[in-house]
Design a protein around this motif. Sequence first.
Motif, mmCIF file in Angstrom:
data_model
loop_
_atom_site.group_PDB
_atom_site.id
_atom_site.type_symbol
_atom_site.label_atom_id
_atom_site.label_comp_id
_atom_site.label_asym_id
_atom_site.label_seq_id
_atom_site.Cartn_x
_atom_site.Cartn_y
_atom_site.Cartn_z
ATOM 1 N N ALA A 214 0.991 -1.340 0.113
ATOM 2 C CA ALA A 214 -0.028 -0.047 -0.048
ATOM 3 C C ALA A 214 0.976 1.370 0.118
ATOM 4 C CB ALA A 214 -0.919 -0.080 1.285
ATOM 5 N N LYS A 215 0.499 2.283 -0.909
ATOM 6 C CA LYS A 215 1.351 3.347 -1.111
ATOM 7 C C LYS A 215 0.656 4.499 -1.585
ATOM 8 C CE LYS A 215 3.647 2.712 -5.215
ATOM 9 N NZ LYS A 215 5.018 2.639 -6.121
ATOM 10 N N PHE B 177 -13.304 -0.985 0.364
ATOM 11 C CA PHE B 177 -13.968 0.282 0.926
ATOM 12 C C PHE B 177 -12.693 1.036 1.692
ATOM 13 C CE2 PHE B 177 -17.336 -2.732 0.817
ATOM 14 C CZ PHE B 177 -18.160 -2.097 0.203
ATOM 15 N N VAL B 178 -12.235 2.227 0.921
ATOM 16 C CA VAL B 178 -11.157 2.910 1.624
ATOM 17 C C VAL B 178 -11.741 4.231 2.523
ATOM 18 C CG1 VAL B 178 -9.310 4.254 1.000
ATOM 19 C CG2 VAL B 178 -9.660 2.123 -0.198
ATOM 20 N N SER B 179 -11.334 4.274 3.606
ATOM 21 C CA SER B 179 -11.906 5.423 4.432
ATOM 22 C C SER B 179 -10.645 6.235 4.908
ATOM 23 C CB SER B 179 -12.661 4.689 5.607
ATOM 24 O OG SER B 179 -12.069 3.719 6.345
ATOM 25 N N ILE B 180 -11.006 7.555 5.192
ATOM 26 C CA ILE B 180 -10.092 8.326 5.518
ATOM 27 C C ILE B 180 -10.599 8.681 7.168
ATOM 28 C CG2 ILE B 180 -8.893 10.744 5.243
ATOM 29 C CD1 ILE B 180 -9.664 10.295 2.488
ATOM 30 N N PHE B 181 -9.477 8.910 8.057
ATOM 31 C CA PHE B 181 -9.723 9.248 9.203
ATOM 32 C C PHE B 181 -8.688 10.451 9.839
ATOM 33 C CE2 PHE B 181 -11.762 5.275 9.220
ATOM 34 C CZ PHE B 181 -12.562 5.089 10.353
ATOM 35 N N ILE C 50 -8.598 0.256 5.296
ATOM 36 C CA ILE C 50 -9.000 -0.243 4.204
ATOM 37 C C ILE C 50 -9.883 -1.494 4.755
ATOM 38 C CG2 ILE C 50 -7.042 -1.310 3.578
ATOM 39 C CD1 ILE C 50 -7.754 -1.252 0.636
ATOM 40 N N SER C 51 -11.106 -1.870 4.009
ATOM 41 C CA SER C 51 -11.605 -3.160 4.310
ATOM 42 C C SER C 51 -12.064 -3.911 3.030
ATOM 43 C CB SER C 51 -13.150 -2.742 4.845
ATOM 44 O OG SER C 51 -12.937 -2.099 6.070
ATOM 45 N N VAL C 52 -12.150 -4.999 2.934
ATOM 46 C CA VAL C 52 -12.314 -5.885 1.856
ATOM 47 C C VAL C 52 -13.586 -6.712 2.241
ATOM 48 C CG1 VAL C 52 -11.808 -7.486 0.232
ATOM 49 C CG2 VAL C 52 -10.013 -5.978 1.397
ATOM 50 N N ALA C 53 -14.597 -6.774 1.285
ATOM 51 C CA ALA C 53 -15.740 -7.547 1.382
ATOM 52 C C ALA C 53 -16.260 -8.404 0.303
ATOM 53 C CB ALA C 53 -16.953 -6.647 2.077
ATOM 54 N N GLY D 162 -5.141 2.286 9.508
ATOM 55 C CA GLY D 162 -3.641 2.731 9.556
ATOM 56 C C GLY D 162 -2.940 2.421 8.571
ATOM 57 N N VAL D 163 -3.439 1.780 7.521
ATOM 58 C CA VAL D 163 -2.394 1.294 6.571
ATOM 59 C C VAL D 163 -1.533 2.309 5.886
ATOM 60 C CG1 VAL D 163 -4.115 1.444 4.554
ATOM 61 C CG2 VAL D 163 -2.477 -0.272 4.467
#
Length: 409
Positions: A278-279, A317-321, A366-369, A382-383
């Motif tokens: 991941a980059k 699914f990519v989320s930003i915190f 990131i989540s994978v479903a 925190g990837v």
Amino acid sequence: MSKETPKIIDNEVLVKVENLSKKYCKDLKTSLWYGVKDLFSNITGNKAERQLRPKEFWAVKDISFELRRGECLGLIGHNGAGKSTLLKILNGLINPDAGKVTIKGRVGALIELGAGFNPILSGRENIYNNGAILGFSRKEIDSKLEAIIDFAELQEFIDMPVQNYSSGMKVRLGFAVAAQMEPDVLIIDEVLAVGDLGFMLKCFKTIDTILPQTAILFVSHSMPMISRICNQVILMDHGISQFQGLDVGKAIDLYYTRFTNNDTNVVFTDHQISLLEAKLDCNQNTENVIPQLHWGADLKLKFTFKLAYDIDMPLFFVSIFDKEQRPVALLKSNKETDLKIYNNTISFAILHKKIQLSKGIYTINISVAKKSSKEPMLRINGVLSFQVLDEEEIWPPFYLESTFENILN
């Protein structure tokens, strides 16, 4: 440390700190032994105040500054930087090992939650106690009592013992006393973070009102708060001043760049899929620093996943915190036809054009479903981390581009 009662003079120095240092010992038994030795050293006049002995460390080291009436100094730094130790020295709670502090006038302090309150006394009785400590007569406190109670919004509970107050009630009472008594020097630690947003905004409005006649030292981990009220700043790290000056924005940028840990945190996996890489794609060497993007730049993320065996294309699914781990955005997930699988490997890039997040540090989860059932397969917090750079330091997470045009009547 000396304290004097000043006349009101614009731009006068109310706090002067000269080469202030404080050391602690990591071991209690050793600390007690050093204490006994120091007693004899003080008597004989052979005090070695600036030399470290085994197991000792500097909590504060050679800090110097001047704070004038009408100025607000922000103290920032990560946990263990020495901020709270410095404030306790300034408030007279602990003595320094070296250096000198001169403070003119009355000092109001919000250093620890509930500090300065007698828990078995009521809120009303604690108001009188705190006012007396600040040097006010009972008549003067009487004249301010209702304003303090109204500001703290504790009319129903003011005669209840403080030990039964919630943390938010203690903060409201503490700030109300400190602000309404109009001290010459006001010291505020992180305690305001305990209050709700409405009371916090009320506190800032009050700070704006009293600042012209007061010198304020303000400690917070919230950089929008620091930018909001401070006109100078000290960035501390392990007791040492790493940056000191009027450029608050530069100090905040240096504070943010301390977050360089990009270790992943796998929250859940069913071992069907794993993350290989991941980059963040940017024109920058990010080996030892967090990637940086200017406001309005494109955000491009690259991921490579490995499948344990043949499966249907999952959803990503990519989320930003933000740095307080509050979710601020979710990128739209992929469609089944968007991506391809090659040799049980999925490599793809996600592009979000013209990022309009406000200045600060953000992390990527990131989540994978599974596509059919939405059943989770993998989740990693925190990837990635990245920093958004901009001149404006604002409260909201988004700083949206806009245009203005005249309307002709």
